[in-house]
Scaffold this motif. Structure first.
Motif, mmCIF file in Angstrom:
data_model
loop_
_atom_site.group_PDB
_atom_site.id
_atom_site.type_symbol
_atom_site.label_atom_id
_atom_site.label_comp_id
_atom_site.label_asym_id
_atom_site.label_seq_id
_atom_site.Cartn_x
_atom_site.Cartn_y
_atom_site.Cartn_z
ATOM 1 N N ASP A 74 -7.052 10.186 -2.654
ATOM 2 C CA ASP A 74 -6.826 11.281 -3.599
ATOM 3 C C ASP A 74 -7.099 10.828 -5.032
ATOM 4 O OD1 ASP A 74 -6.092 12.934 -1.547
ATOM 5 O OD2 ASP A 74 -3.940 12.574 -1.766
ATOM 6 N N GLU A 75 -7.665 11.739 -5.826
ATOM 7 C CA GLU A 75 -7.930 11.443 -7.236
ATOM 8 C C GLU A 75 -6.625 11.470 -8.038
ATOM 9 O OE1 GLU A 75 -10.685 10.513 -8.518
ATOM 10 O OE2 GLU A 75 -12.057 10.865 -6.843
ATOM 11 N N PRO A 76 -6.459 10.583 -9.036
ATOM 12 C CA PRO A 76 -7.386 9.500 -9.329
ATOM 13 C C PRO A 76 -7.167 8.356 -8.340
ATOM 14 C CG PRO A 76 -5.520 9.404 -10.820
ATOM 15 C CD PRO A 76 -5.326 10.636 -9.973
ATOM 16 N N THR A 77 -8.241 7.799 -7.829
ATOM 17 C CA THR A 77 -8.128 6.741 -6.829
ATOM 18 C C THR A 77 -7.824 5.400 -7.489
ATOM 19 O OG1 THR A 77 -10.518 6.334 -6.909
ATOM 20 C CG2 THR A 77 -9.706 7.883 -5.234
ATOM 21 N N ILE A 78 -7.332 4.488 -6.675
ATOM 22 C CA ILE A 78 -7.054 3.133 -7.129
ATOM 23 C C ILE A 78 -8.128 2.216 -6.542
ATOM 24 C CG2 ILE A 78 -5.513 2.681 -5.151
ATOM 25 C CD1 ILE A 78 -3.812 0.942 -6.997
ATOM 26 N N ASP A 79 -8.600 1.245 -7.323
ATOM 27 C CA ASP A 79 -9.567 0.285 -6.804
ATOM 28 C C ASP A 79 -8.886 -0.582 -5.740
ATOM 29 O OD1 ASP A 79 -11.544 1.184 -8.502
ATOM 30 O OD2 ASP A 79 -11.086 -0.264 -10.070
ATOM 31 N N VAL A 80 -9.612 -0.882 -4.669
ATOM 32 C CA VAL A 80 -9.024 -1.655 -3.571
ATOM 33 C C VAL A 80 -9.936 -2.814 -3.194
ATOM 34 C CG1 VAL A 80 -8.252 -1.623 -1.166
ATOM 35 C CG2 VAL A 80 -7.823 0.360 -2.637
ATOM 36 N N LEU A 81 -9.331 -3.988 -3.041
ATOM 37 C CA LEU A 81 -10.008 -5.174 -2.524
ATOM 38 C C LEU A 81 -9.333 -5.576 -1.232
ATOM 39 C CD1 LEU A 81 -11.897 -7.674 -2.710
ATOM 40 C CD2 LEU A 81 -10.089 -8.784 -4.057
ATOM 41 N N SER A 82 -10.111 -5.666 -0.158
ATOM 42 C CA SER A 82 -9.584 -6.085 1.145
ATOM 43 C C SER A 82 -10.231 -7.411 1.523
ATOM 44 C CB SER A 82 -9.900 -5.025 2.211
ATOM 45 O OG SER A 82 -9.458 -5.457 3.483
ATOM 46 N N ILE A 83 -9.393 -8.425 1.765
ATOM 47 C CA ILE A 83 -9.887 -9.753 2.131
ATOM 48 C C ILE A 83 -9.310 -10.132 3.486
ATOM 49 C CG2 ILE A 83 -10.150 -12.151 1.400
ATOM 50 C CD1 ILE A 83 -9.345 -11.338 -1.411
ATOM 51 N N ARG A 84 -10.155 -10.627 4.359
ATOM 52 C CA ARG A 84 -9.689 -11.111 5.662
ATOM 53 C C ARG A 84 -10.533 -12.295 6.107
ATOM 54 N NH1 ARG A 84 -12.936 -9.284 9.944
ATOM 55 N NH2 ARG A 84 -14.412 -7.612 9.407
ATOM 56 N N SER A 92 0.833 -1.206 0.000
ATOM 57 C CA SER A 92 0.000 0.000 0.000
ATOM 58 C C SER A 92 0.873 1.263 0.000
ATOM 59 C CB SER A 92 -0.950 0.003 1.198
ATOM 60 O OG SER A 92 -0.265 0.218 2.424
ATOM 61 N N LEU A 93 2.043 1.191 0.640
ATOM 62 C CA LEU A 93 2.968 2.328 0.607
ATOM 63 C C LEU A 93 3.423 2.592 -0.822
ATOM 64 C CD1 LEU A 93 5.296 1.729 3.700
ATOM 65 C CD2 LEU A 93 3.362 3.280 3.524
ATOM 66 N N TYR A 94 3.756 1.528 -1.525
ATOM 67 C CA TYR A 94 4.210 1.677 -2.900
ATOM 68 C C TYR A 94 3.058 2.142 -3.790
ATOM 69 C CZ TYR A 94 6.715 0.752 -7.234
ATOM 70 O OH TYR A 94 7.345 0.895 -8.453
ATOM 71 N N ALA A 95 1.882 1.578 -3.569
ATOM 72 C CA ALA A 95 0.715 1.960 -4.370
ATOM 73 C C ALA A 95 0.368 3.426 -4.178
ATOM 74 C CB ALA A 95 -0.480 1.082 -3.990
ATOM 75 N N ASN A 96 0.602 3.938 -2.992
ATOM 76 C CA ASN A 96 0.298 5.337 -2.706
ATOM 77 C C ASN A 96 1.090 6.277 -3.610
ATOM 78 O OD1 ASN A 96 -0.789 7.573 -0.993
ATOM 79 N ND2 ASN A 96 1.337 7.776 -0.382
ATOM 80 N N ARG A 97 2.286 5.867 -3.973
ATOM 81 C CA ARG A 97 3.150 6.705 -4.808
ATOM 82 C C ARG A 97 3.053 6.373 -6.295
ATOM 83 N NH1 ARG A 97 6.597 5.052 -0.604
ATOM 84 N NH2 ARG A 97 7.729 3.674 -2.038
ATOM 85 N N ASP A 122 -15.370 3.415 -2.533
ATOM 86 C CA ASP A 122 -15.942 2.250 -3.200
ATOM 87 C C ASP A 122 -15.088 0.990 -3.045
ATOM 88 O OD1 ASP A 122 -13.830 3.080 -4.737
ATOM 89 O OD2 ASP A 122 -14.880 2.944 -6.664
ATOM 90 N N TYR A 123 -14.244 0.948 -2.003
ATOM 91 C CA TYR A 123 -13.426 -0.252 -1.798
ATOM 92 C C TYR A 123 -14.335 -1.460 -1.557
ATOM 93 C CZ TYR A 123 -14.305 -0.420 3.269
ATOM 94 O OH TYR A 123 -14.899 -0.537 4.502
ATOM 95 N N GLU A 140 -4.191 -1.052 -11.770
ATOM 96 C CA GLU A 140 -5.651 -1.079 -11.826
ATOM 97 C C GLU A 140 -6.244 -1.241 -10.432
ATOM 98 O OE1 GLU A 140 -7.364 -0.626 -14.681
ATOM 99 O OE2 GLU A 140 -5.400 -0.337 -15.622
ATOM 100 N N GLY A 141 -5.501 -1.895 -9.541
ATOM 101 C CA GLY A 141 -6.056 -2.127 -8.221
ATOM 102 C C GLY A 141 -5.023 -2.591 -7.207
ATOM 103 N N LEU A 142 -5.396 -2.465 -5.944
ATOM 104 C CA LEU A 142 -4.586 -2.903 -4.805
ATOM 105 C C LEU A 142 -5.356 -3.998 -4.080
ATOM 106 C CD1 LEU A 142 -2.175 -2.474 -2.796
ATOM 107 C CD2 LEU A 142 -3.634 -0.788 -1.629
ATOM 108 N N ILE A 143 -4.683 -5.108 -3.779
ATOM 109 C CA ILE A 143 -5.322 -6.255 -3.131
ATOM 110 C C ILE A 143 -4.644 -6.501 -1.785
ATOM 111 C CG2 ILE A 143 -5.843 -8.712 -3.318
ATOM 112 C CD1 ILE A 143 -5.699 -8.309 -6.417
ATOM 113 N N LEU A 144 -5.398 -6.331 -0.715
ATOM 114 C CA LEU A 144 -4.872 -6.483 0.640
ATOM 115 C C LEU A 144 -5.421 -7.757 1.277
ATOM 116 C CD1 LEU A 144 -5.420 -2.788 1.821
ATOM 117 C CD2 LEU A 144 -3.307 -3.798 0.947
ATOM 118 N N LEU A 145 -4.531 -8.631 1.708
ATOM 119 C CA LEU A 145 -4.923 -9.858 2.390
ATOM 120 C C LEU A 145 -4.556 -9.726 3.862
ATOM 121 C CD1 LEU A 145 -3.648 -12.539 -0.186
ATOM 122 C CD2 LEU A 145 -5.812 -11.272 -0.174
ATOM 123 N N ALA A 146 -5.573 -9.645 4.725
ATOM 124 C CA ALA A 146 -5.341 -9.481 6.166
ATOM 125 C C ALA A 146 -4.385 -8.324 6.417
ATOM 126 C CB ALA A 146 -4.800 -10.768 6.783
#
Length: 247
Positions: free
Chosen positions: A168-178, A142-147, A200-201, A153-159
């Motif tokens: 901030d615009e333009p935003t990145i699509d985010v999927l959070s799975i836990r 997520s730190l890298y995605a922020n920059r 819209d995460y 197209e998207g960031l995928i966070l597992l736990a």
């Protein structure tokens, strides 16, 4: 006087040196006590499914389908052997998603948060890229995605959760799975940091799932008691990621 002063400096120097040695020894003892991939996980490395090739390239493990439609760069969890994520990565590759695990120094993504840099350029045939990771790996991703939001197209966070503001615009699509039984993830911080995600995460809670079952390395210390198998959690994760990428 000078002799006593010199003696005190030597003693101080010896004490500092001993402390440094003790700290270094403790650090290497810590990083060498990592979670290893199970034999089942290694089978996905040694005997990949038809239509999927597995190759070690530089500091990455690449799971490449014959006709990839997207790419997924993945940061492993802290103190977890990279190969533990082979079942997840290969099953995603069977859905035509090229998966690339970044092997981290000392199994800690904090030492290479920029590990994704330059990977996309090696595979110019792929247009759509996703970035993600498990636990500490997810936080560093997520730190890298922020920059570099425009590159993915998207960031995928597992736990995992993002401590950086991704709204901030333009935003990145985010999927959070836990997993519902996760005993390692700090839920207070997780909930607090949901504010850092775009409105819209997507969140997927795997019922019966735990923290460690996003990889295949056995039970993690402090984790909750899962009511599903690691295979079932992997299957649910693959399904959620596959749907996210299709969108």
């Amino acid at each position: 006087m000078k002799s006593n002063k010199g003696k005190k400096l030597r003693i101080t120097g010896i004490i500092v040196l001993v402390l440094i040695i003790a700290i270094v020894a403790k650090f290497f003892n810590y990083v060498n006590n990592y979670y290893q991939a199970t034999d089942r996980a290694m089978e996905y490395i040694n005997n990949p499914a038809d239509g999927v090739s597995v190759e070690y390239v530089d500091n990455t493990i690449v799971f490449e389908p014959e006709n990839p439609v997207a790419g997924f760069i993945f940061y492993p969890g802290g103190l977890v052997e990279s190969e533990a994520y082979a079942p997840l990565m290969e099953q995603l590759a069977e859905q035509d998603i090229m998966c690339i695990i970044v092997e981290m120094p000392h199994y800690l993504a904090m030492f290479d948060a920029n590990g994704a840099r330059g990977i996309q350029a090696k595979y110019p045939e792929i247009d759509d890229w996703y970035l993600g990771g498990h636990s500490l790996g997810g936080a560093m991703a997520s730190l890298y995605a922020n920059r570099h939001q425009s590159e993915y197209e998207g960031l995928i966070l597992l736990a995992a959760y993002s401590t950086k503001d991704l709204t901030d615009e333009p935003t990145i699509d985010v999927l959070s799975i836990r997993g519902s039984e996760d005993g390692v993830l700090n839920m207070e911080k997780y909930n607090e940091n949901l504010a850092n995600l775009p409105a819209d995460y997507e969140e997927v809670i795997i019922q019966g799932g735990c923290h460690g079952y996003f990889g295949d390395y056995g039970m993690q210390s402090g984790d909750g008691e899962p009511t599903i198998t690691v295979e079932e959690q992997t299957e649910a994760t693959v399904e959620a990621i596959g749907e996210f990428v299709e969108k």
